[in-house]
Design a protein around this motif. Sequence first.
Motif, PDB file in Angstrom:
ATOM      1  N   GLY A  36     -18.905 -48.899  28.567  1.00  0.00           N
ATOM      2  CA  GLY A  36     -18.014 -48.574  29.699  1.00  0.00           C
ATOM      3  C   GLY A  36     -17.394 -49.935  30.193  1.00  0.00           C
ATOM      4  N   LEU A  37     -17.101 -50.759  29.431  1.00  0.00           N
ATOM      5  CA  LEU A  37     -16.415 -51.879  29.807  1.00  0.00           C
ATOM      6  C   LEU A  37     -14.865 -51.678  29.967  1.00  0.00           C
ATOM      7  CD1 LEU A  37     -17.903 -54.293  27.230  1.00  0.00           C
ATOM      8  CD2 LEU A  37     -18.708 -53.738  29.313  1.00  0.00           C
ATOM      9  N   VAL A  38     -14.521 -52.217  31.160  1.00  0.00           N
ATOM     10  CA  VAL A  38     -12.798 -51.995  31.423  1.00  0.00           C
ATOM     11  C   VAL A  38     -12.416 -53.253  32.014  1.00  0.00           C
ATOM     12  CG1 VAL A  38     -12.837 -49.489  31.663  1.00  0.00           C
ATOM     13  CG2 VAL A  38     -13.646 -50.860  33.589  1.00  0.00           C
ATOM     14  N   TYR A  39     -11.108 -53.399  32.097  1.00  0.00           N
ATOM     15  CA  TYR A  39     -10.434 -54.524  32.723  1.00  0.00           C
ATOM     16  C   TYR A  39      -9.412 -53.812  33.356  1.00  0.00           C
ATOM     17  CZ  TYR A  39      -7.004 -54.481  29.046  1.00  0.00           C
ATOM     18  OH  TYR A  39      -6.072 -54.041  27.817  1.00  0.00           O
ATOM     19  N   ARG A  40      -8.805 -54.513  34.434  1.00  0.00           N
ATOM     20  CA  ARG A  40      -7.762 -53.767  35.378  1.00  0.00           C
ATOM     21  C   ARG A  40      -6.564 -54.545  34.734  1.00  0.00           C
ATOM     22  NH1 ARG A  40      -7.582 -51.285  40.307  1.00  0.00           N
ATOM     23  NH2 ARG A  40      -9.532 -50.470  39.539  1.00  0.00           N
ATOM     24  N   ASP A  41      -5.531 -53.529  34.014  1.00  0.00           N
ATOM     25  CA  ASP A  41      -4.388 -54.143  33.687  1.00  0.00           C
ATOM     26  C   ASP A  41      -3.227 -54.291  34.753  1.00  0.00           C
ATOM     27  OD1 ASP A  41      -3.044 -55.278  31.401  1.00  0.00           O
ATOM     28  OD2 ASP A  41      -2.962 -53.476  30.455  1.00  0.00           O
ATOM     29  N   LYS A  42      -2.258 -55.007  34.140  1.00  0.00           N
ATOM     30  CA  LYS A  42      -1.106 -55.015  34.995  1.00  0.00           C
ATOM     31  C   LYS A  42      -0.722 -53.837  35.938  1.00  0.00           C
ATOM     32  CE  LYS A  42       2.115 -58.750  33.223  1.00  0.00           C
ATOM     33  NZ  LYS A  42       2.732 -59.240  32.285  1.00  0.00           N
ATOM     34  N   ASP A  43      -0.553 -52.749  34.995  1.00  0.00           N
ATOM     35  CA  ASP A  43       0.031 -51.455  35.685  1.00  0.00           C
ATOM     36  C   ASP A  43      -1.329 -50.832  36.489  1.00  0.00           C
ATOM     37  OD1 ASP A  43      -1.967 -50.888  33.808  1.00  0.00           O
ATOM     38  OD2 ASP A  43      -0.590 -50.001  32.418  1.00  0.00           O
ATOM     39  N   ASN A  44      -2.261 -51.753  36.834  1.00  0.00           N
ATOM     40  CA  ASN A  44      -3.319 -51.158  37.689  1.00  0.00           C
ATOM     41  C   ASN A  44      -4.252 -49.896  37.208  1.00  0.00           C
ATOM     42  OD1 ASN A  44      -4.661 -51.481  40.146  1.00  0.00           O
ATOM     43  ND2 ASN A  44      -3.536 -49.833  41.250  1.00  0.00           N
ATOM     44  N   ILE A  45      -4.167 -49.940  35.936  1.00  0.00           N
ATOM     45  CA  ILE A  45      -5.008 -49.042  35.342  1.00  0.00           C
ATOM     46  C   ILE A  45      -6.016 -49.451  34.292  1.00  0.00           C
ATOM     47  CG2 ILE A  45      -5.084 -47.169  33.333  1.00  0.00           C
ATOM     48  CD1 ILE A  45      -2.013 -46.594  34.032  1.00  0.00           C
TER      49      ILE A  45
END
Length: 719
Positions: free
Chosen positions: A573-582
């Motif tokens: 469940g690793l995530v990063y917040r991208d430029k597009d806020n997703i």
Amino acid sequence: MDANASHHSFEAFLLFESDALRGRSNIEFMETNATERKTLDDRQKMTDLERLRHSCAHVMATAIAKLWPDAQFAAGPPVENGFYYDVELEHRISPEDFLKIEAEMKVVTKSNQTFEKVVVSRDDALDQAKRGRLAALNDRAVPSKFKLDIIQGIPEGEAISFYKNGDFIDLCAGPHVMRTGNIGAFKLTHVASAYYKGDEKNPQLQRIYGTAFKNKTEMEAYFNMIEEAKKRDHRKIGQEMSLFVIDTEFVGPGLPLWLPKGAAIVEELEKLAKETEFAAGYVRVKTPHIAKEKMYLTSGHLPKLYADSMFPPMQLRDEGSGGGLDAREAELHQKEGNLEEMVSKEFAAFKKNSGIDLLSPDQVNDFLGSLSEEYQKKFDEYVHQKFAIGLVRSGQPVERYYLKAMNCPHHHRIFAAEPRSYRDLPLRLAEYGTNYRYEQSGELFGLMRVRSLNMNDAHIYCQPEKFAEEFNAVNELYLKYFKIFGLEKYVMRFSTHDPKRLGEKYVNEPELWIQTENMVRDVLKNSGINYVEVPNEAAFYGPKIDVQVWSIIGREFTIATNQVDFAVPKRFGLVYRDKDNIDKTPLCIHRAPLGTHERFIGFLIEHYAGNFPLWLAPEQVRVITIGDEQPLVDYAKSIIQELRAQMVRAEGDYGTDPIKAKIQKAEQSKVHTMLVIGGRDMEAGAVSVRLHGKGNLGAKPKTEALANIFTAIRERREI
RNA sequence: GCCCAUGUAGCUCAGUUGGCAGAGCACGUCCUUGGUAAGGACGAGGUCAUCGGUUCGAUCCCGAUCAUGGGCUCCA
């Protein structure tokens, strides 16, 4: 991901993690080939030497059939350095039998029999096999059972042939040399066991290995080469140079101890990795050697798929004998009392036996060591129960902890420890982590296959669009290392997927596969790296790159694997917040260019034959005095102080041995640089420099000699 | 894990057809004071892998265990 798919992914996952360090990729490669039957055309491609060796296998079978007529033969192909023949035989063939067999073989080669090929019908072949006539000198009461089985496996329409030399007839597709006399030199080398067709459900056969050459000279050259390789064996040199020991009695098999000289090499490699990785934008982390069961249930290594490769868990058990806490505490007190009683009894007996009333501390230790097994057992039970009660009282749940077999789960949790923005990426987490893997006892091999390993590990989390850049940088690292270690021959085996097996052997992400593979291929192509592409060999969740290198004497080693991973970060469940806020899942690159200390140093020992370059040499400098007069010794000591102040590993030899003896000692222990000083040098403020294996370079001003050493070490090059 | 081989001093290896355990190197002490691969003397070192069996007696024979090594992929 369906259940079946994730099952495969665990498998693929563990395959990656083990392949990286076990050099299994070859085996996998061969297995894939082995499933495809060799065609008759393929067989005709045998080289002259293979043809000769395969013929020699027949000669060996002839000899064995003569000595033991009930022998049942299976397959006898040429192999890398010779040939073998698998045989089923009640008599256990031992190396002592080799002379006997070789003598019979010599009779066959001396009589110079012709290898005659006979093409037969399927019925003829079956008939002869049933009469026990195949791989035999005469008819037998029992059929040639393996040959019979092999004939039945030959596809309809394919030609079946026998080869005959003298009275010996064998089912064989050939090809062979013309006459037995063409086999100029041969020797049986060893015997091993193998299952028929490599399947453990089949009967176990004796596999007798031998080698053969056109003539004696070539065979001698081969055995000389083997001898040379033996001299470079990392286990032998490791012992001679006091680099490491494996203390199987107290520490355990596969758990090497680095001695000071070996640890010096470990430290240098880590220093190299840390400098290089720091410059490349990695950050270092440190993680514990153990983790809770939950970690590996999440990663998928447990409950089943990797369990065999992990050490069994440490279990903090609540194993009380029922009853409430009070009852169990009362029981604990009872046990305590019993123990005290036992100790005083044994103490009294000990004092009586030794005749001493007041014990010294050493004698007390003797006594403790002499305590009975029964006492030890009860004591362990007591401690265990006390611990368990403590846990219950503190309200902690029962837990299992595992020694980590890999670092990525820990690193994934570090990634997850903070919210990540695309601005934080790429995040390159590096660690020389110690992993523990329960390798099967038969797999252990010196430093090459061990149970505790220090991996030059890092996980790079990046946005998919940054992949090419990151992957390229990883390759640059490799090339940089190859140059430092003088590795000229290498190949990166780039394993890709097979679109036909998506969703079965490979995670069903067709676009991601193509995309990632294209990215990898482009990078490899554009950077001019030497690589081969191997279709249908990728791991379940991404393409992989095995790095094979050849040591200076041409031995091949698989030192590392890179893995592109577009599936596992998702599991965590690793995530990063991208430029597009997703929130998006990062790609992860697993890499370990220097493999593990164990395997890499094992490789380096053989590569350098123990003659390490200055920067890696366990003892870089030895200052040797001619004589042991005090002013000379003081001069030597001051030089050593200067060297050590710059972190140079320097020792002194000020003893009374003659100078020749001191030199020989230093040469034999492969000290890189010897600074020999006598009265003349001291007066001139000079040292005379001698390099290991290169002899005396003559006197040089001390400051110049030392400056040369410092620079060479700093630049990791020779003086 | 499975098959085979091996296990004697810190290292390399002898040896005992079953009767007090050996060498070289390394180590320690002493002598030797020297210029680039071994000067000399003396000494210390062992539960012969472990456990069990046979035997008057086992390092040796037998069995089991442990460890190390070679294999267990290259298919007539």
